[in-house]
Design a protein around this motif. Structure first.
Motif, PDB file in Angstrom:
ATOM      1  N   ASP A 240       0.856  -1.180   0.000  1.00  0.00           N
ATOM      2  CA  ASP A 240       0.000   0.000   0.000  1.00  0.00           C
ATOM      3  C   ASP A 240       0.893   1.231   0.000  1.00  0.00           C
ATOM      4  O   ASP A 240       2.119   1.117  -0.062  1.00  0.00           O
ATOM      5  N   ASP A 263      -8.019  -5.185   1.130  1.00  0.00           N
ATOM      6  CA  ASP A 263      -7.962  -6.019  -0.056  1.00  0.00           C
ATOM      7  C   ASP A 263      -9.243  -5.867  -0.850  1.00  0.00           C
ATOM      8  O   ASP A 263     -10.108  -5.042  -0.527  1.00  0.00           O
ATOM      9  N   LYS A 264      -9.393  -6.659  -1.919  1.00  0.00           N
ATOM     10  CA  LYS A 264     -10.540  -6.511  -2.806  1.00  0.00           C
ATOM     11  C   LYS A 264     -11.855  -6.885  -2.124  1.00  0.00           C
ATOM     12  O   LYS A 264     -12.927  -6.523  -2.609  1.00  0.00           O
ATOM     13  N   ASP A 265     -11.776  -7.616  -1.001  1.00  0.00           N
ATOM     14  CA  ASP A 265     -12.980  -7.980  -0.266  1.00  0.00           C
ATOM     15  C   ASP A 265     -13.277  -7.013   0.874  1.00  0.00           C
ATOM     16  O   ASP A 265     -14.206  -7.236   1.655  1.00  0.00           O
ATOM     17  N   SER A 697     -17.777  -9.965  -9.305  1.00  0.00           N
ATOM     18  CA  SER A 697     -17.547  -8.533  -9.498  1.00  0.00           C
ATOM     19  C   SER A 697     -18.852  -7.780  -9.655  1.00  0.00           C
ATOM     20  O   SER A 697     -19.865  -8.339 -10.068  1.00  0.00           O
ATOM     21  N   ASP A 701     -15.979  -2.539 -10.688  1.00  0.00           N
ATOM     22  CA  ASP A 701     -14.669  -3.091 -10.326  1.00  0.00           C
ATOM     23  C   ASP A 701     -13.610  -2.830 -11.388  1.00  0.00           C
ATOM     24  O   ASP A 701     -12.423  -2.811 -11.084  1.00  0.00           O
ATOM     25  N   ASP A 718      -8.186  -1.815 -12.571  1.00  0.00           N
ATOM     26  CA  ASP A 718      -9.267  -2.181 -11.663  1.00  0.00           C
ATOM     27  C   ASP A 718      -9.349  -1.245 -10.469  1.00  0.00           C
ATOM     28  O   ASP A 718      -8.554  -0.316 -10.327  1.00  0.00           O
ATOM     29  N   ASP A 719     -10.316  -1.514  -9.602  1.00  0.00           N
ATOM     30  CA  ASP A 719     -10.579  -0.668  -8.446  1.00  0.00           C
ATOM     31  C   ASP A 719      -9.750  -1.062  -7.234  1.00  0.00           C
ATOM     32  O   ASP A 719      -9.916  -0.481  -6.166  1.00  0.00           O
ATOM     33  N   PHE A 720      -8.858  -2.060  -7.400  1.00  0.00           N
ATOM     34  CA  PHE A 720      -8.098  -2.579  -6.272  1.00  0.00           C
ATOM     35  C   PHE A 720      -6.599  -2.354  -6.454  1.00  0.00           C
ATOM     36  O   PHE A 720      -5.786  -3.175  -6.013  1.00  0.00           O
ATOM     37  N   CYS A 721      -6.249  -1.247  -7.114  1.00  0.00           N
ATOM     38  CA  CYS A 721      -4.862  -0.796  -7.261  1.00  0.00           C
ATOM     39  C   CYS A 721      -4.032  -1.688  -8.173  1.00  0.00           C
ATOM     40  O   CYS A 721      -2.802  -1.623  -8.145  1.00  0.00           O
ATOM     41  N   LYS A 722      -4.669  -2.511  -8.994  1.00  0.00           N
ATOM     42  CA  LYS A 722      -3.936  -3.470  -9.818  1.00  0.00           C
ATOM     43  C   LYS A 722      -4.096  -3.165 -11.308  1.00  0.00           C
ATOM     44  O   LYS A 722      -5.117  -2.645 -11.751  1.00  0.00           O
ATOM     45  N   HIS A 746      -7.210   3.390  -6.638  1.00  0.00           N
ATOM     46  CA  HIS A 746      -7.882   2.793  -7.785  1.00  0.00           C
ATOM     47  C   HIS A 746      -7.198   3.246  -9.069  1.00  0.00           C
ATOM     48  O   HIS A 746      -6.862   4.413  -9.226  1.00  0.00           O
TER      49      HIS A 746
END
Length: 803
Positions: A240, A263-265, A697, A701, A718-722, A746
């Motif tokens: 992070d 995390d994504k969850d 999803s 996402d 994506d919305d999870f920094c990836k 994001h």
């Protein structure tokens, strides 16, 4: 519990509405298709001849004809597809087949088989109907016209997002969908360059190593930038955003602390501190995992090299801590400062005890922002009142603190330094002190006894002084609050060697023939970058936030969509606005030129797509039409290769197709567009990119995707920094991909350069632009992370199965 039930009911209502809308659309499509097919059937060359031949054969024995004809349709015509069995969906996103078996065949073979089917059925109709009763024959032909449409519905797949079915039609060149194999792409990504610096809300995060490299961070990456060689290396082990940095006295080891994340969850991720080798980029130790809660705000090494160094971090105090450091004369003494306090800590047998600095007759500042140790051992603090305070030990004030009180740390001297806050201080080798101001943007050099010697002011466009690093006693590196790093001297002034955005970014566009790209965002800046030389070519400030952009195919102009419905066209040579128009009063989400540059499509949050004629080399625009039909805001759109059609996505997960050449007409039969070739592919919903969506999803996402110009891979933000890299096409669920980390927010957009040599990804709140080098197929186990400790760069990637 009630919220869960309410959400479930809302999802059911959404599903019912979408199903009803889909049924109404199909009924409307039936009404349109039946007359058309009937007309084609009657006007065709083959079928009238067949009818006449069949009529001539009526004189033959009816027993022979009736004995053979009823069997013909049974053996020649394929049965209509069965209704799909109802089954619970494993999540908001799943896919089903329409029919137990797919009718995916070559179009020519399909037409031949369909013609044979129609001939056989017509034979039955003609032999059973008296040709004098033309109405009966027309009625049967009318019913027969429905058959092709019913059969063609078997050539589609449905995916569900938040309970809404989305139909994807399978292209004709896919003969067997079930046997399609989804592999990892043959290319991989390697981090090439990082644009930007985090100075807006971090302190003491710029240092110079003996190797000539400046060390700083942005997002999840610590950058080692060689100033003379203009090369970068990257430490990428953080999960992070990095928030603090410290250099060991040996000038090799580095400590970097990060914030907590999710995390994504939505589950919290624990923050930690990494200690690593700046020469090899190898992690030496990870500490604090499970100790910190929200993040690490300040780190420091003790100054002794001859004995094992201590390490200090202050993450969990009730008051905000802005700086911490060891005393250079006694490693058991630690000083920290922050909101309205200065603490003097003593470490005894692993236990810390503190004494609070007493402001006494001096005004207590709201924040104590920084401190340094003078060569005489005094502690100098800079605060939000613009003062430098000199602290020293004094005997206890019995009248104030009571009988038996111990010695205290009190202010010995106050020096007025800056208008506004004193953000940073730095001690030079000879004992001189540098201070950087906030409001006045000044850098002042002080003598050891705090007499001012020299000063200079940095340009307003770079913001206030955030941190200062000494290069050689004369040359300085300066980090600013507007995310820039400056290099210069008091005599010659300062120039920017690192620049970046200062607010959330959304707009990203790459030039069609050159290695340049454009970014824009909520800071109202439009920046044009040189991807080959890794520098900012030029920047201009608009009156409103820029949210989307696109270069014209001729490369002379670029259009930028703003947050109010207004959009401007900039000349790349003169940097002037050559056109200024407005469509609606809501934000624009996408700008896209047609392949030949004769049209410009403008997607808006008012649910419309505005089409413009482009003339005079991209400098003149006239409204051609408006695409009306979406029930939510436009998110993405692409042009066909012939420049006649547009494919668009909307906020309610619709995929619509438009015939622009025929007056922006909505194509009701989306099946007709299944074989259309698209000049670009940025729509996140479509058959060719259906596999990029992970199971479970929702529709937000994935923020953006981009197909390479070679049409061999597709990158996803994506919305999870990836950042993900898939093969193209990617039409099956759970497709494997390479996953790349580096952003701390994001990822809002991705684009390939004109020759697919690099991929650009853009973070939202982290204000970071990452430039990835596209590499050919590598060797080794794909399941291993691409963590490199080379002297050039280190990147992190891992394949995932889309689960």
């Amino acid at each position: 519990l009630m919220e869960v039930r309410l959400q479930a009911q809302e999802d059911e209502i959404t599903l019912l509405k979408s199903s009803l809308a889909d049924a109404l659309r199909k009924l409307h499509l039936h009404d349109q298709q039946i007359p058309l097919l009937k007309q084609q059937l009657i006007a065709g060359k083959r079928f009238p001849t067949t009818i006449r031949t069949l009529q001539q054969q009526q004189s033959k024995s009816s027993e022979d004809s009736q004995g053979s004809c009823p069997q013909t349709p049974t053996s020649s015509s394929p049965a209509p597809p069965k209704e799909p069995a109802s089954s619970p969906h494993g999540g908001p996103l799943s896919s089903i087949r329409e029919g137990e078996k797919m009718l995916c065949v070559d179009p020519q073979k399909w037409n031949q088989a369909l013609a044979g089917c129609l001939n056989s059925l017509l034979l039955v109709l003609v032999t059973r109907c008296n040709c004098k009763h033309q109405s009966h024959l027309h009625f049967h032909i009318f019913m027969l016209c429905i058959l092709p449409f019913i059969l063609l519905t078997g050539q589609s797949i449905k995916m569900f997002i938040r309970g809404r079915p989305i139909t994807m039609y399978i292209p004709s060149n896919i003969l067997n969908y079930e046997e399609l194999r989804m592999d990892l792409p043959s290319q991989k990504l390697d981090l090439d360059w990082v644009y930007g610096y985090r100075g807006r809300d971090c302190r003491a995060n710029l240092y110079l190593l003996p190797s000539g490299e400046a060390v700083y961070f942005i997002a999840c990456v610590v950058v080692l930038y060689h100033i003379s060689n203009q090369t970068q290396r990257h430490y990428q082990k953080h999960t992070d955003c990095v928030r603090c940095l410290a250099i060991h006295p040996d000038k090799v080891r580095v400590a970097s602390g990060q914030t907590a994340g999710v995390d994504k969850d939505g589950k919290p991720l624990q923050p930690f501190v990494h200690i690593w080798d700046s020469k090899t980029l190898v992690t030496l130790q990870q500490i604090g995992l499970g100790t910190f809660e929200r993040g690490v705000g300040a780190v420091a090494f003790s100054s002794s090299v001859s004995i094992p160094s201590h390490f200090a971090f202050f993450p969990n105090t009730n008051e905000a801590v802005l700086a911490v450091d060891f005393s250079p004369t006694d490693t058991n003494n630690i000083i920290s400062c922050g909101k309205s306090h200065v603490y003097f800590w003593t470490m005894t047998a692993g236990t810390l005890t503190k004494k609070q600095g007493i402001f006494g007759k001096y005004k207590k500042p709201k924040f104590v922002l920084c401190f340094v140790f003078s060569l005489t051992g005094d502690v100098l603090t800079g605060d939000s009142e613009g003062n430098i305070l000199t602290w020293g030990k004094s005997a206890a004030d019995i009248k104030t603190l009571g009988k038996g009180a111990k010695e205290t740390f009190q202010i010995m001297k106050q020096t007025r330094a800056h208008e506004g806050s004193v953000f940073t201080m730095c001690v030079l080798q000879g004992g001189a002190i540098l201070s950087g101001g906030g409001k006045d943007r000044k850098i002042i050099r002080w003598s050891a006894d705090l007499a001012p010697e020299r000063e200079c002011e940095i340009p307003e466009k770079f913001g206030a002084v955030r941190t200062i690093a000494d290069v050689d006693g004369e040359e300085l590196l300066v980090g600013t609050t507007r995310n820039a790093i400056l290099r210069g001297t008091f005599s010659d002034g300062f120039v920017a060697i690192v620049q970046g955005h200062v607010d959330e970014m959304w707009g990203l566009a790459t030039h069609h023939t050159q290695n340049i790209f454009l970014t824009c965002g909520n800071d109202r800046q439009v920046c044009v970058w040189n991807a080959e030389e890794h520098k900012l070519d030029w920047c201009t400030t608009l009156e409103e936030s820029g949210l989307c952009a696109d270069f014209s195919p001729n490369g002379a102009v670029v259009s930028v969509g703003l947050s109010t419905g207004r959009w401007v066209v900039l000349d790349l040579q003169t940097k002037e606005v050559v056109s200024d128009l407005t469509d609606g009063n809501e934000q624009l989400s996408v700008m896209r030129y047609s392949p030949d540059g004769s049209f410009l499509a403008v997607g808006s949050h008012d649910n419309f797509i505005y089409i413009y004629n482009v003339t005079e080399g991209g400098r003149r625009y006239t409204r051609f039409g408006k695409c009306t039909g979406h029930s939510s805001f436009i998110t993405h759109l692409d042009w066909s290769k012939d420049g006649k059609y547009v494919m668009s996505n909307s906020g309610d997960y619709e995929i619509l197709y438009w015939d622009v050449a025929s007056g922006c007409k909505l194509l009701r039969n989306r099946f007709e567009s299944k074989d259309r070739k698209w000049a670009s592919y940025t729509c996140v919903l479509g058959f060719h990119v259906m596999g990029v969506w992970l199971e479970g999803s929702d529709g937000t996402d994935i923020n953006a995707l981009c197909r390479s110009h070679s049409e061999s891979m597709v990158a996803v933000a994506d919305d999870f920094c990836k950042v993900h890299l898939f093969q193209y096409p990617c039409p099956k669920p759970k497709a494997p991909s390479y996953k790349y980390e580096g952003h701390g927010s994001h990822v809002t957009n991705v684009r390939f350069t004109h020759n697919d040599s690099h991929l650009l990804s853009m973070g939202g709140k982290d204000t970071c632009i990452l430039q990835w080098r596209v590499k050919g197929a590598g060797t080794g186990d794909h399941k291993e992370h691409l963590a490199s400790s080379s002297s050039v760069c280190s990147s992190s990637s891992s394949p995932e199965n889309g689960t």
